[in-house]
Design an enzyme around this catalytic site. Structure first.
Site, short mmCIF file in Angstrom:
data_model
loop_
_atom_site.label_atom_id
_atom_site.label_comp_id
_atom_site.label_asym_id
_atom_site.label_seq_id
_atom_site.Cartn_x
_atom_site.Cartn_y
_atom_site.Cartn_z
N PRO A 11 0.64 -1.20 -0.07
CA PRO A 11 0.05 0.13 -0.07
C PRO A 11 0.70 1.31 0.17
CG PRO A 11 0.06 -1.29 2.02
CD PRO A 11 0.44 -1.93 1.26
N ASN A 12 0.43 2.29 -0.78
CA ASN A 12 0.76 3.57 -0.64
C ASN A 12 1.87 3.66 -1.51
OD1 ASN A 12 -1.32 4.82 0.67
ND2 ASN A 12 -0.54 3.79 2.30
N ARG A 19 6.38 12.54 -2.48
CA ARG A 19 6.42 13.19 -1.11
C ARG A 19 7.50 12.35 -0.41
NH1 ARG A 19 3.82 10.78 3.10
NH2 ARG A 19 2.08 9.46 2.45
N TYR A 24 12.18 8.20 1.47
CA TYR A 24 12.08 7.01 0.61
C TYR A 24 12.67 7.20 -0.95
CZ TYR A 24 8.19 6.06 3.77
OH TYR A 24 7.64 5.49 5.04
N ASN A 75 8.00 -5.69 -0.92
CA ASN A 75 7.79 -4.64 -0.01
C ASN A 75 6.32 -4.43 0.39
OD1 ASN A 75 7.66 -2.20 1.51
ND2 ASN A 75 8.91 -0.96 0.09
N ALA A 78 3.12 -0.70 5.06
CA ALA A 78 2.77 -0.78 6.26
C ALA A 78 1.92 -2.10 6.93
CB ALA A 78 1.83 0.41 6.65
N HIS A 81 3.74 -4.45 9.29
CA HIS A 81 3.64 -4.36 10.46
C HIS A 81 2.49 -5.03 11.50
CE1 HIS A 81 6.95 -1.99 9.54
NE2 HIS A 81 6.12 -1.12 8.95
N ASP A 88 0.72 -15.67 6.49
CA ASP A 88 0.35 -17.09 6.19
C ASP A 88 0.45 -17.28 4.86
OD1 ASP A 88 -0.41 -17.45 9.08
OD2 ASP A 88 -2.39 -17.21 8.91
N GLU A 99 11.91 -9.81 1.89
CA GLU A 99 11.39 -8.70 2.24
C GLU A 99 12.16 -7.41 2.32
OE1 GLU A 99 10.19 -9.05 6.52
OE2 GLU A 99 9.73 -6.62 6.65
N HIS A 101 12.53 -3.05 2.20
CA HIS A 101 12.12 -1.68 2.74
C HIS A 101 12.99 -0.53 2.27
CE1 HIS A 101 8.83 -3.33 4.97
NE2 HIS A 101 9.65 -4.08 5.33
N LEU A 102 12.68 0.30 1.63
CA LEU A 102 13.24 1.41 1.46
C LEU A 102 14.20 2.28 2.38
CD1 LEU A 102 10.46 2.96 -0.86
CD2 LEU A 102 12.71 2.72 -1.86
N SER A 103 13.34 2.31 3.66
CA SER A 103 13.60 2.97 4.87
C SER A 103 14.24 1.89 5.76
CB SER A 103 12.80 3.84 5.45
OG SER A 103 11.53 2.92 5.70
N ARG A 108 12.98 3.62 13.01
CA ARG A 108 12.02 4.68 12.78
C ARG A 108 11.04 4.39 13.93
NH1 ARG A 108 9.55 4.71 6.90
NH2 ARG A 108 8.60 6.63 7.95
N ARG A 112 6.94 0.53 13.80
CA ARG A 112 7.39 0.24 12.49
C ARG A 112 8.57 -1.03 12.83
NH1 ARG A 112 5.36 3.40 8.29
NH2 ARG A 112 5.14 5.72 9.03
#
Ligand code: CA2
Length: 153
Positions: A11-12, A19, A24, A75, A78, A81, A88, A99, A101-103, A108, A112
């Protein structure tokens, strides 16, 4: 072997590049798909890229991956978390999932810092911006046996 991997985005992430570049990066999702596609092509591997803002659609994509790709760079955004359902699904499909992640999620907010998914993934790459995806791809191809082993003197 299918010589194909799935690059899956949660998501997102469709808004990437619009932004928070300090967290990111400046690349869009289209850019990242292109970067990973080019990096995989060097090894004769093709990339199917898919993004969804919906947990169920990501689960469906993982189920589908079982039959037509060798592994997944994921990725989960959110949902990382929160989602026992994605955990599953990853366990169920029995293909390797990395897995990414950019950040650096561990540096953080506390919410997170836990991943529901890392224990069922073959590994986790965090904190390197777009390079997390390239490193994740490299880790996946290594695990799949696509990369040559180092030759020691
Ligand atoms: O660091 C990552 O890659 C994350 O998976 C990104 C998620 C965040 O919820 C995770 O905790 C860590 C957020 C993705 C939203 O990305 C945007 C970036 C720029 C503009 C809009 C959305």
């Amino acid at each position: 072997m299918h010589n194909q991997i799935l690059l899956l985005h949660g998501p997102n992430l469709n808004l990437l590049g619009t932004r928070e570049p300090e967290i990111y990066g400046r690349f869009t999702l289209v850019d990242i798909n292109q970067i990973v596609t080019k990096a995989a092509a060097v090894y004769g591997v093709s990339v199917k890229a898919y993004q969804s803002n919906h947990e169920g659609a990501l689960i469906d994509a993982l189920h589908e991956a079982r039959t037509n790709v060798d592994g997944v760079v994921f990725n989960p955004g959110a949902y990382t978390h929160t989602s026992i359902a994605l955990r599953d699904a990853i366990s169920a499909v029995k293909i390797p999932v990395v897995e990414v992640h950019l950040s650096n999620i561990h540096a953080r907010e506390s919410f997170r810092q836990t991943s529901m998914l890392s224990a069922v993934c073959i590994g986790q790459v965090v904190g390197f911006g777009w390079r997390s995806y390239v490193l994740g791809l490299n880790a996946l191809l290594g695990a799949l046996g696509t990369l040559a082993e180092p030759i020691l003197e």
